[in-house]
Motif scaffolding. Sequence first.
Motif: not given
Length: 111
Positions: A47, A99, A101-106
């Motif tokens: 993902e 996740n 950070d808040l941006i959604g990077s993994k």
Amino acid sequence: MSISKETKVGVLAAIAIAILAIGYNYLKGENVFEDTNEYYGKYEKIEGLFSSNPVIIRGFKVGHVSGVEMDNESLELTVKIKVPDDIKIPSNSTMKIINYDLIGSKAVEII
């Protein structure tokens, strides 16, 4: 003793190529002069996990993802991470994709 122009150009070209190789690896997130251990994890879904995403232990970044490969027959994904040689990871540890950070990077968390 004088050095010929061809020798000077050859030495300069060799130095330029070495600097280019080290700079390219630095931009990829790899340190050429650091000893690292490689660990592998197998997943069905990653993902959005890519090369150079961080590897964290207890919220602290200790390494990076160095590659993601897929087995064509079983469609299983293999994630390769690199961690510095001085960090010892116990054999009963697990790698979890989270996740970051808040941006959604993994990121990969070692538990």
